[in-house]
Structures are given as C-alpha cells and as structure tokens.
Design a protein around this motif. Sequence first.
Motif, PDB file in Angstrom:
ATOM      1  N   VAL A 163       0.612  -1.222  -0.100  1.00  0.00           N
ATOM      2  CA  VAL A 163       0.243  -0.079   0.046  1.00  0.00           C
ATOM      3  C   VAL A 163       0.906   1.055   0.005  1.00  0.00           C
ATOM      4  CG1 VAL A 163      -1.653   1.220   1.293  1.00  0.00           C
ATOM      5  CG2 VAL A 163      -2.117  -1.226   0.930  1.00  0.00           C
ATOM      6  N   GLY A 164       0.538   2.159  -0.941  1.00  0.00           N
ATOM      7  CA  GLY A 164       1.524   3.471  -1.021  1.00  0.00           C
ATOM      8  C   GLY A 164       2.286   3.308  -1.860  1.00  0.00           C
ATOM      9  N   SER A 165       2.893   2.037  -2.630  1.00  0.00           N
ATOM     10  CA  SER A 165       3.772   1.807  -3.659  1.00  0.00           C
ATOM     11  C   SER A 165       3.367   2.211  -5.016  1.00  0.00           C
ATOM     12  CB  SER A 165       4.291   0.335  -3.455  1.00  0.00           C
ATOM     13  OG  SER A 165       5.132   0.124  -2.162  1.00  0.00           O
ATOM     14  N   ASP A 166       4.324   2.506  -5.684  1.00  0.00           N
ATOM     15  CA  ASP A 166       4.020   2.651  -7.200  1.00  0.00           C
ATOM     16  C   ASP A 166       3.865   1.415  -7.954  1.00  0.00           C
ATOM     17  OD1 ASP A 166       4.744   5.599  -6.844  1.00  0.00           O
ATOM     18  OD2 ASP A 166       6.584   5.417  -7.558  1.00  0.00           O
ATOM     19  N   TRP A 167       2.878   1.554  -9.030  1.00  0.00           N
ATOM     20  CA  TRP A 167       2.529   0.479 -10.036  1.00  0.00           C
ATOM     21  C   TRP A 167       2.857   1.212 -11.350  1.00  0.00           C
ATOM     22  CZ3 TRP A 167      -0.469  -0.430 -13.990  1.00  0.00           C
ATOM     23  CH2 TRP A 167      -1.496   0.300 -14.046  1.00  0.00           C
ATOM     24  N   GLN A 168       3.483   0.283 -12.280  1.00  0.00           N
ATOM     25  CA  GLN A 168       3.613   0.797 -13.427  1.00  0.00           C
ATOM     26  C   GLN A 168       2.963  -0.366 -14.474  1.00  0.00           C
ATOM     27  OE1 GLN A 168       7.771   1.217 -14.089  1.00  0.00           O
ATOM     28  NE2 GLN A 168       7.749   3.322 -13.453  1.00  0.00           N
ATOM     29  N   HIS A 169       2.461   0.020 -15.630  1.00  0.00           N
ATOM     30  CA  HIS A 169       1.807  -0.864 -16.581  1.00  0.00           C
ATOM     31  C   HIS A 169       3.105  -0.717 -17.888  1.00  0.00           C
ATOM     32  CE1 HIS A 169      -1.686  -3.041 -18.122  1.00  0.00           C
ATOM     33  NE2 HIS A 169      -1.605  -2.279 -19.078  1.00  0.00           N
ATOM     34  N   LEU A 210       0.963   3.311 -18.339  1.00  0.00           N
ATOM     35  CA  LEU A 210       0.242   3.842 -17.212  1.00  0.00           C
ATOM     36  C   LEU A 210       1.026   3.754 -15.897  1.00  0.00           C
ATOM     37  CD1 LEU A 210      -2.812   1.731 -18.160  1.00  0.00           C
ATOM     38  CD2 LEU A 210      -2.745   4.300 -18.691  1.00  0.00           C
ATOM     39  N   VAL A 211       0.595   4.472 -15.091  1.00  0.00           N
ATOM     40  CA  VAL A 211       1.267   4.593 -13.582  1.00  0.00           C
ATOM     41  C   VAL A 211       0.121   4.707 -12.670  1.00  0.00           C
ATOM     42  CG1 VAL A 211       3.482   5.460 -14.517  1.00  0.00           C
ATOM     43  CG2 VAL A 211       1.568   6.994 -13.785  1.00  0.00           C
ATOM     44  N   GLY A 212       0.302   4.546 -11.439  1.00  0.00           N
ATOM     45  CA  GLY A 212      -0.401   4.863 -10.395  1.00  0.00           C
ATOM     46  C   GLY A 212       0.340   4.300  -8.676  1.00  0.00           C
ATOM     47  N   LYS A 213      -0.496   4.105  -8.015  1.00  0.00           N
ATOM     48  CA  LYS A 213      -0.290   3.982  -6.462  1.00  0.00           C
ATOM     49  C   LYS A 213      -1.144   2.947  -6.155  1.00  0.00           C
ATOM     50  CE  LYS A 213       2.614   7.465  -5.303  1.00  0.00           C
ATOM     51  NZ  LYS A 213       3.861   7.212  -5.195  1.00  0.00           N
ATOM     52  N   ASN A 216      -2.278   7.839 -17.370  1.00  0.00           N
ATOM     53  CA  ASN A 216      -1.353   7.997 -18.547  1.00  0.00           C
ATOM     54  C   ASN A 216      -0.054   8.364 -17.974  1.00  0.00           C
ATOM     55  OD1 ASN A 216      -2.858   6.878 -20.737  1.00  0.00           O
ATOM     56  ND2 ASN A 216      -3.983   8.904 -21.070  1.00  0.00           N
ATOM     57  N   GLN A 217       0.845   7.589 -18.205  1.00  0.00           N
ATOM     58  CA  GLN A 217       2.555   8.275 -18.063  1.00  0.00           C
ATOM     59  C   GLN A 217       2.557   9.684 -18.395  1.00  0.00           C
ATOM     60  OE1 GLN A 217       4.969   7.176 -16.268  1.00  0.00           O
ATOM     61  NE2 GLN A 217       6.387   8.861 -16.691  1.00  0.00           N
ATOM     62  N   SER A 218       2.163  10.131 -19.464  1.00  0.00           N
ATOM     63  CA  SER A 218       2.230  11.343 -19.868  1.00  0.00           C
ATOM     64  C   SER A 218       1.300  12.321 -19.035  1.00  0.00           C
ATOM     65  CB  SER A 218       1.806  11.729 -21.064  1.00  0.00           C
ATOM     66  OG  SER A 218       0.384  11.409 -21.258  1.00  0.00           O
ATOM     67  N   GLN A 219       0.734  12.103 -18.171  1.00  0.00           N
ATOM     68  CA  GLN A 219      -0.368  13.097 -17.316  1.00  0.00           C
ATOM     69  C   GLN A 219       0.060  12.796 -15.803  1.00  0.00           C
ATOM     70  OE1 GLN A 219      -4.024  11.686 -18.913  1.00  0.00           O
ATOM     71  NE2 GLN A 219      -4.331  13.760 -19.512  1.00  0.00           N
ATOM     72  N   ALA A 220       1.206  11.774 -15.358  1.00  0.00           N
ATOM     73  CA  ALA A 220       1.385  11.551 -14.160  1.00  0.00           C
ATOM     74  C   ALA A 220       1.532  12.499 -13.151  1.00  0.00           C
ATOM     75  CB  ALA A 220       2.747  10.506 -14.167  1.00  0.00           C
ATOM     76  N   ALA A 221       2.119  13.729 -13.565  1.00  0.00           N
ATOM     77  CA  ALA A 221       2.324  14.909 -12.867  1.00  0.00           C
ATOM     78  C   ALA A 221       1.144  15.519 -12.555  1.00  0.00           C
ATOM     79  CB  ALA A 221       3.330  15.770 -13.381  1.00  0.00           C
ATOM     80  N   ASP A 222      -0.081  15.313 -13.065  1.00  0.00           N
ATOM     81  CA  ASP A 222      -1.407  16.126 -12.848  1.00  0.00           C
ATOM     82  C   ASP A 222      -2.171  15.298 -11.784  1.00  0.00           C
ATOM     83  OD1 ASP A 222      -3.659  17.287 -12.895  1.00  0.00           O
ATOM     84  OD2 ASP A 222      -4.024  17.218 -14.981  1.00  0.00           O
ATOM     85  N   PRO A 223      -2.378  15.579 -10.590  1.00  0.00           N
ATOM     86  CA  PRO A 223      -3.297  14.695  -9.598  1.00  0.00           C
ATOM     87  C   PRO A 223      -4.490  14.596 -10.213  1.00  0.00           C
ATOM     88  CG  PRO A 223      -1.884  16.310  -8.478  1.00  0.00           C
ATOM     89  CD  PRO A 223      -1.849  16.734 -10.078  1.00  0.00           C
TER      90      PRO A 223
END
Length: 156
Positions: free
Chosen positions: A45-51, A62-65, A81-88
């Motif tokens: 819980v709280g870790s990053d995940w990547q697709h 894709l990315v997320g937590k 989307n990875q390209s939008q990862a900085a936008d909460p």
Amino acid sequence: MSKEKTSFVYVTYIRSTPDKVFDAITRPEIARRYWGHENVSDWKVGSDWQHVRANEQRSVELVGKVVEHTPPTRLVITWANQSQAADPSAYSRVQFDIVEYEGMVRLTVTHDELDADSGMARGIKQGWPAVLSSLKSLLETGEGIDVFAKPKAVQL
C-alpha cells in the motif's frame, strides 16, 4: 467548476481460483500473456505501480499507486497515463474484487473517478472487456486472446 465523472463496471465469472485470478493481475509474467503488458510493483500500500508494454521498448504506459492490497480478494490502484502522471486530477481508480463461488470466481472490475469526456473513459470502455475476456481465456484454456486485434473489414 469540477468535471463530470463517470465509472465503468465489468463483471465476469471465471473457472479458476481466487489465488490464480489475483496472481494473473499482479504477476508480470502472467499479465503479459493475456494483456500484452506487465503490472509491475511490490504491491505494498502506497507503492508505485507501472503498466509496462511487454515488448522490446518496454514503455511505461500507465502509472499509479497501490491503494489497497488484500490477496486474493481485492486490489485497488490509482491509474493515469504516464504522460499525465504529474497532474493529480488525471488519476482515476481501479478496483478488482474477487469472490469465490463453487468451482469458479466472480471478478468485478470497477474503474471510477474518470472524467466523463476524457480519452481515458472512452478507451477503457473498449479495453477492459478485451483484457478481461483474455484473462478469462488464459485461465480457462491456457491461452489469452489478442487484445490488440482490430475488427475485420466487412465484405459487401
């Protein structure tokens, strides 16, 4: 003014066990066989995940937590989307609920907190049915389907 949100719910029944379904979602070497991608994380819980695309380029799409990890019955992740990862505000949420039945499981995937008019909302409505059909096929027959297949041209 906040954007209108939408959600997508997909339910399927699979002749399998909760452990096998959960592993198919969280283990990269299984996910690549039906999804064409690997879900990569330590699943804490709280870790990053990547697709990650399962090809030579290994692009992160894709990315997320990890929000919740309760094997083998529930996984909740954020999704962007990875390209939008900085936008909460770009993140949506995916919840996998696995319930054991006699000789099978019910898998419910709920993808919510989606901007209703977004490309992501449009994409997942086509993507989830293909991916989950491929997951079902893999677990029941040993072979996934081609989730990247395009419709055949109609002969007139």
